[in-house]
Design an enzyme around this catalytic site. Structure first.
Site, PDB file in Angstrom:
ATOM      1  N   ASP A  45       0.852  -1.187   0.000  1.00 34.58           N
ATOM      2  CA  ASP A  45       0.000   0.000   0.000  1.00 34.58           C
ATOM      3  C   ASP A  45       0.895   1.247   0.000  1.00 34.58           C
ATOM      4  O   ASP A  45       1.856   1.312  -0.764  1.00 34.58           O
ATOM      5  CB  ASP A  45      -0.965  -0.030   1.192  1.00 34.58           C
ATOM      6  N   TYR A  51      -3.493  11.049   0.733  1.00 32.88           N
ATOM      7  CA  TYR A  51      -4.030  10.915  -0.621  1.00 32.88           C
ATOM      8  C   TYR A  51      -4.062  12.272  -1.317  1.00 32.88           C
ATOM      9  O   TYR A  51      -3.663  12.396  -2.480  1.00 32.88           O
ATOM     10  CB  TYR A  51      -5.436  10.318  -0.563  1.00 32.88           C
ATOM     11  N   HIS A  91      -4.611  -7.953   0.555  1.00 30.42           N
ATOM     12  CA  HIS A  91      -3.909  -6.681   0.677  1.00 30.42           C
ATOM     13  C   HIS A  91      -3.097  -6.564   1.965  1.00 30.42           C
ATOM     14  O   HIS A  91      -2.040  -5.938   1.969  1.00 30.42           O
ATOM     15  CB  HIS A  91      -4.927  -5.547   0.609  1.00 30.42           C
TER      16      HIS A  91
END
Length: 413
Positions: free
Chosen positions: A180, A313, A374
């Site tokens: 990630d 982000y 993930h």
């Protein structure tokens, strides 16, 4: 600025626990369509059950006591142009002479908890094989690290924080592991500090189709080699994420303040927002209510607040994918330098061909796994430990990559 490294104990006040309980008591839930499923988001029955468990059965004090059995520390670190932040981290040294310093870097919606299933196996291998000194920071804006109040804190600052933490601990050379955002941050470490970050292991598929101009051998292999089962099924998985699972990214990349009101004000909103990803991004992992509530509580009780973590982000979208200090020339130079290892898990959010992922660098280790998603260190800890020990052990592609004298001795004085 003090460079002191201090022991840290998690200690959430009774007022904050009481406030959480009050909000859970007064939670308001939306209605739900008939026959609603996960395709619409976290189902109402699941969120109600978890809310009740969080309020009535979950004990933060018990969880806090368990977490405090781990080796927690905090130290102040200042990135260039930013304020000093107290950074929380786990640090466990191996009893094995010559252990390899490894920094484990989490992403979103992960946290330092992910390393807890692998830290003992990495530091104290039962068979006497390769061992690691493990450092697992809470990234700035996450868990028990402070967060920056200045705009522009992006990938290069996260990488700078991690590098300064490792050198502060006495590790002049080290290796990295991440998925990630941990992928981006550990790759940035390799680009910015190639004399220090000597090798990196990823558990996330990132890359692009090889071309005859840039990577001719990979391009030939890509053209003639048939797809594996993982790669074939990965086409659908990657397309699903692009069409059905990417909405969170668009919102957090454009309006983090707006979603921040919900995350900071409502523990149920925070629970639903993250639990959806824990469910959708794993490979049918059997999450217990206790695990979920522990995970979400770390976000709710985070030092910088439940809204700070999503800002990565937005800042990355504005500063460029690798931050303002990194250039395309540096990215290309990195490909021939730092050694790379890749573990492929079939239910990650991006599942690419091996020939594509090997375009990211000098790949010296690669392993396809039959299951896992993930959050690999949490879902498949034995596989991650095995891959790291193979990559860095005798006969592995990154064996001896860290100079023992500069890599670990100073940290043991």
């Amino acid at each position: 600025m003090s460079s002191a490294i201090e022991r840290y104990q998690i200690s959430i006040s009774e007022d904050r626990i009481a406030d959480l309980n009050s909000r859970l008591d007064n939670a308001q839930f939306p209605d739900e369509l008939d026959a609603a499923g996960w395709d619409l988001g976290a189902p109402l029955a699941h969120v109600k059950r978890l809310t009740q468990y969080w309020r009535n059965d979950f004990s933060w004090r018990k969880t806090e006591q368990n977490l405090n059995a781990l080796p927690h520390f905090v130290t102040p670190i200042q990135c260039e142009g930013y304020e000093t932040l107290k950074i929380h981290f786990l640090h466990k040294k191996s009893s094995v002479q010559g252990a390899i310093p490894l920094i484990f870097v989490h992403g979103w919606p992960g946290n330092f908890l992910e390393v807890t299933k692998i830290i003992d196996k990495l530091t104290e291998p039962e068979d006497g094989g390769v061992a690691f000194d493990v450092v697992a920071p809470s990234l700035p804006n996450y868990a028990f690290s402070e967060g920056s109040q200045k705009r522009g804190f992006s990938i290069d600052q996260y990488a700078e924080t991690c590098h300064k933490l490792m050198t502060r601990l006495g590790y002049d050379q080290y290796v990295t592991q991440g998925g990630d955002w941990g992928y981006n941050i550990t790759r940035a470490l390799s680009i910015m500090y190639p004399k220090h970050a000597k090798a990196t292991h990823f558990n996330m598929d990132v890359g692009q189709q090889p071309t005859f101009f840039n990577t001719p051998l990979l391009a030939i292999e890509d053209a003639v080699k048939p797809l594996t089962d993982r790669e074939r099924q990965g086409i659908d998985r990657t397309e699903w994420f692009r069409k059905e699972g990417f909405g969170y990214n668009l919102l957090q990349s454009t309006k983090p303040q707006t979603i921040g009101y919900a995350l900071a004000d409502s523990p149920v909103a925070l629970l639903a927002w993250i639990y959806e990803k824990l469910h959708d991004w794993t490979d049918a992992y059997p999450w217990t209510d206790e695990e979920v509530c522990t995970w979400i509580s770390i976000y709710w009780f985070s030092t910088a607040g439940p809204a700070a973590n999503v800002r990565i982000y937005y800042e990355t979208g504005r500063s460029g994918f690798w931050g303002k200090r990194l250039t395309r020339l540096q990215l290309r130079a990195w490909q021939s330098g730092v050694k790379v290892g890749i573990s492929h898990f079939p239910r990650d959010i991006s599942v690419l061909r091996s020939t594509w992922t090997r375009t990211v660098g000098n790949c010296v280790f690669e392993k396809e796994h039959a299951s896992g998603g993930h959050f690999a260190a949490w879902e498949r800890p034995n596989e991650i430990v095995g891959d790291l020990r193979t990559m860095f052990g005798k006969g592995g592609g990154a064996y001896g990559v860290v100079d023992g004298k500069s890599g670990y001795l100073s940290a043991r004085l």
